[in-house]
Design a protein around this motif. Structure first.
Motif, PDB file in Angstrom:
ATOM      1  N   GLY A 127      36.766  32.107  61.481  1.00  0.00           N
ATOM      2  CA  GLY A 127      36.897  31.569  62.742  1.00  0.00           C
ATOM      3  C   GLY A 127      36.418  32.419  63.942  1.00  0.00           C
ATOM      4  N   GLY A 128      35.929  33.821  63.555  1.00  0.00           N
ATOM      5  CA  GLY A 128      35.404  34.622  64.595  1.00  0.00           C
ATOM      6  C   GLY A 128      36.392  35.735  65.137  1.00  0.00           C
ATOM      7  N   ALA A 129      37.438  36.180  64.511  1.00  0.00           N
ATOM      8  CA  ALA A 129      38.115  37.499  64.996  1.00  0.00           C
ATOM      9  C   ALA A 129      37.704  38.566  64.227  1.00  0.00           C
ATOM     10  N   ALA A 130      37.933  39.655  64.707  1.00  0.00           N
ATOM     11  CA  ALA A 130      37.614  41.191  64.102  1.00  0.00           C
ATOM     12  C   ALA A 130      38.123  40.935  62.648  1.00  0.00           C
ATOM     13  N   TYR A 131      37.636  41.791  61.859  1.00  0.00           N
ATOM     14  CA  TYR A 131      37.600  42.054  60.293  1.00  0.00           C
ATOM     15  C   TYR A 131      37.796  43.210  59.796  1.00  0.00           C
ATOM     16  N   GLY A 132      38.289  43.394  58.660  1.00  0.00           N
ATOM     17  CA  GLY A 132      38.344  44.844  57.716  1.00  0.00           C
ATOM     18  C   GLY A 132      38.785  45.823  58.793  1.00  0.00           C
ATOM     19  N   PRO A 133      37.924  46.773  58.926  1.00  0.00           N
ATOM     20  CA  PRO A 133      38.436  48.222  59.541  1.00  0.00           C
ATOM     21  C   PRO A 133      38.280  48.036  61.310  1.00  0.00           C
ATOM     22  N   TRP A 134      37.890  46.636  61.523  1.00  0.00           N
ATOM     23  CA  TRP A 134      37.697  46.641  63.020  1.00  0.00           C
ATOM     24  C   TRP A 134      38.796  45.752  63.590  1.00  0.00           C
ATOM     25  N   VAL A 135      39.989  45.333  62.685  1.00  0.00           N
ATOM     26  CA  VAL A 135      40.913  44.642  63.369  1.00  0.00           C
ATOM     27  C   VAL A 135      41.692  45.628  64.260  1.00  0.00           C
ATOM     28  N   PRO A 136      42.206  45.105  65.507  1.00  0.00           N
ATOM     29  CA  PRO A 136      42.822  46.017  66.493  1.00  0.00           C
ATOM     30  C   PRO A 136      44.097  46.369  66.121  1.00  0.00           C
ATOM     31  N   PRO A 137      44.377  47.674  66.171  1.00  0.00           N
ATOM     32  CA  PRO A 137      45.854  48.314  65.790  1.00  0.00           C
ATOM     33  C   PRO A 137      47.003  47.685  66.446  1.00  0.00           C
TER      34      PRO A 137
ATOM     35  N   TRP B 123      30.375  42.044  56.658  1.00  0.00           N
ATOM     36  CA  TRP B 123      31.744  42.421  55.942  1.00  0.00           C
ATOM     37  C   TRP B 123      31.349  43.123  54.592  1.00  0.00           C
ATOM     38  N   ILE B 124      30.451  42.389  53.904  1.00  0.00           N
ATOM     39  CA  ILE B 124      30.013  42.819  52.695  1.00  0.00           C
ATOM     40  C   ILE B 124      29.303  44.075  52.758  1.00  0.00           C
ATOM     41  N   THR B 125      28.378  44.462  53.821  1.00  0.00           N
ATOM     42  CA  THR B 125      27.789  45.723  54.073  1.00  0.00           C
ATOM     43  C   THR B 125      28.716  46.786  54.181  1.00  0.00           C
ATOM     44  N   ARG B 126      29.712  46.568  54.918  1.00  0.00           N
ATOM     45  CA  ARG B 126      30.936  47.642  55.319  1.00  0.00           C
ATOM     46  C   ARG B 126      31.734  47.865  54.040  1.00  0.00           C
ATOM     47  N   MET B 127      32.060  46.851  53.304  1.00  0.00           N
ATOM     48  CA  MET B 127      32.877  47.020  52.043  1.00  0.00           C
ATOM     49  C   MET B 127      32.099  48.005  51.031  1.00  0.00           C
TER      50      MET B 127
END
Lengths: 358, 358
Positions: free
Chosen positions: A251-261, B302-306
């Motif tokens: 859907g276009g949200a931030a993902y993985g380590p970039w999710v806002p704290p 996402w894949i690259t970061r993981m």
């Protein structure tokens, strides 16, 4: 010493605080509904204890108190929604309502949400679908605290998933699980009690396991469900990854380590390739698949059989998923919601700031 | 000593055997596609090694070689299908095709299937959706081998769930997991090698843990993902239960302890409140949620970061889900599929019975 509060008193407080911080009456009431339900169901980590955290994010401009929630794209059974930086306690229910509407029209509805914030207990959203005769699925990504495989880097959130099934005369079956071995709230409880946590919850940067509940502050990461490679850690990692992909990449949200704290004292990492926190909701109308009466008979029989299992420990009752929360809710509706002194202090400060009596 | 066989030779054999047992040409070829793909991807427990088991079920009349697959109920984005006792290798793909058709029309499609049989690797069905630009989810229930919580009774199957995501120029991400700590195939491998299995895989009727890979034959049960109460066993149990409810209770298949056994020498338990094995499929069209190019950029990133995570053990490459299977497939397409002597013997017997050279 804990103090008991009525759900009505807490609801009025939460509503007043959110209104003071610019929420519309309706949004403040809805947000209070979701938070108080968490406390009633015994999910203390997701109830009014979070109110100060939400307020700090509003004050920092990281939660928009007056979001214009917008449908970005829609088809007959799916949609993408932009939450406009609103609180997940409001954006989540609106998105699930839209999924339910589509389910009642076509049999199922799925909605991906970007640019939202923490949405409270996932069960609230899934149970909204149940109240319309649908199976409800809710998931959200969350700030990075969980390691993946063969690394101690925090690359995913505890990324919960919740599926709730209507069950006729029985209470709904509610499967609500963080995809980490333990949710963060369990560490807080252990820390407060001064107790070690099991090996398999926390991995340190050097690859050793810690049993110190405060080890996340020393750079530790939560472990995925499965905990160890030989017990299926890659499965828990996979579940957390799936939740991230549905909730954010789709859907276009931030993902993985970039999710806002979630905590206001940590700034979002620059360079996020997406907007805010993401959620994903699906509703499936039961009657679109099978006669309601047949379904209810089958799920009732399923529940009865699972509960009739021969217990290993006969002193521990065999319960189905969602049952413990219903029992806690009955008790708390009767006796009030017990709050820790630190939580009460936090609420009193917010009440004072908003000129509310509490 | 293993022997290598080309995928073409095995495909021809499987096709011939199924045709000999009454399958149409098309159904025999499709069944062979699914089985050989399992072997190519390294899921040896779900490939041609299962052919004798399928044939015994056909001979016993428990797999219908000429099913009339029937849509029982349908709406714009969902359907229920009756597999007419057919093999899951055929019923599964037909059901997923129907889900994909609905996804291309409305954005998503879900199909519940009753009265089917073992459907091979879940990844085959999910990847069918990926080949049409959709995220694919497949699940199935299975014969009871897994305990729930506070009991050693076998009440659920290993109930796998697989979600596959298209990933543009990358290989699809494929999350494919049994909801038990270990799938049955891993016990077979340990037994063949004479090695103990980790504590946390098998629970004995008296509540003790066994490390003997043959302990299921002494009444042991597999443990859900999470393995122990303190590591989240109730989560793995919840996932297995969800798969059972979607796959069987929603569409009318047999559930829980009543799921018919895969092995022909065990008879189905009388009094099943549903028909055959059940599956559940969903396809979500990516483009219905987001521009394909944006999605592909995000999932690629996402894949690259993981994969860029700092490894704890630098000698073990960081892989994403689905990657190991792609590498095995490349090797096996080049060098052939290695089969154990016992598997080869079983295939030779089937070839002889069907008057095929092998």
């Amino acid at each position: 010493m804990v103090t008991d509060f009525s759900s009505e008193a807490l609801h009025a407080l939460v509503r007043g605080v959110f209104e003071h911080h610019g929420f519309s009456e309706a949004d403040a009431a809805l947000s209070a509904d979701v938070l108080i339900e968490a406390d009633l169901r015994g999910i203390d980590s997701h109830g009014v204890a979070r109110l100060p955290g939400y307020v700090r994010l509003i004050e920092k401009g990281r939660i928009n108190p007056k979001p214009e929630i917008r449908i970005v794209r829609a088809r007959a059974s799916v949609a993408s929604i932009d939450g406009d930086g609103g609180i997940g306690l409001v954006v989540g229910p609106k998105a699930m309502e839209f999924a339910i509407e589509k389910a009642l029209q076509t049999g199922s509805g799925s909605v991906a949400v970007r640019n939202s914030n923490h949405f409270g207990i996932a069960a609230w959203h899934s149970l909204l679908a149940v109240s319309h005769g649908c199976i409800g699925m809710s998931m959200t990504n969350a700030s990075p605290l969980v390691a993946t495989a063969n690394t101690a880097e925090r690359l995913l959130g505890t990324n919960p998933i919740c599926v709730a099934f209507p069950a006729g005369e029985h209470d709904p079956l509610v499967f609500d699980l963080a995809t980490s071995a333990a949710a963060n709230g369990k560490l807080e409880i252990a820390e407060r009690l001064g107790k070690p946590v099991p090996e398999g919850w926390i991995l340190m940067p050097d690859g050793t396991y810690s049993t110190d509940p405060s080890a996340l502050k020393q750079g530790g990461a939560l472990l995925p469900l499965g905990s160890f490679p030989e017990l299926g850690l890659h499965k828990g990692y996979g579940l957390g990854a799936m939740v991230d992909l549905f909730s954010a990449v789709l859907g276009g949200a931030a993902y993985g380590p970039w999710v806002p704290p979630f905590v206001a004292f940590l700034d979002p990492i620059p360079g996020a390739h997406g907007q805010g926190i993401g959620h994903f909701f699906t509703a499936w109308e039961v009657e679109a698949f099978r006669d309601k009466s047949e379904y209810e008979q089958a799920i009732g029989h399923w529940i009865t059989r699972m509960k009739a299992a021969k217990p290993l420990n006969p002193e521990v009752p065999i319960q189905v998923h969602g049952e413990p929360e219903v029992l806690i809710k009955q008790t708390r509706l009767a006796n009030g919601i017990p709050l820790q002194p630190a939580v009460v202090e936090g609420l009193k400060a917010l009440a004072k700031q908003a000129h509310l009596s509490f």
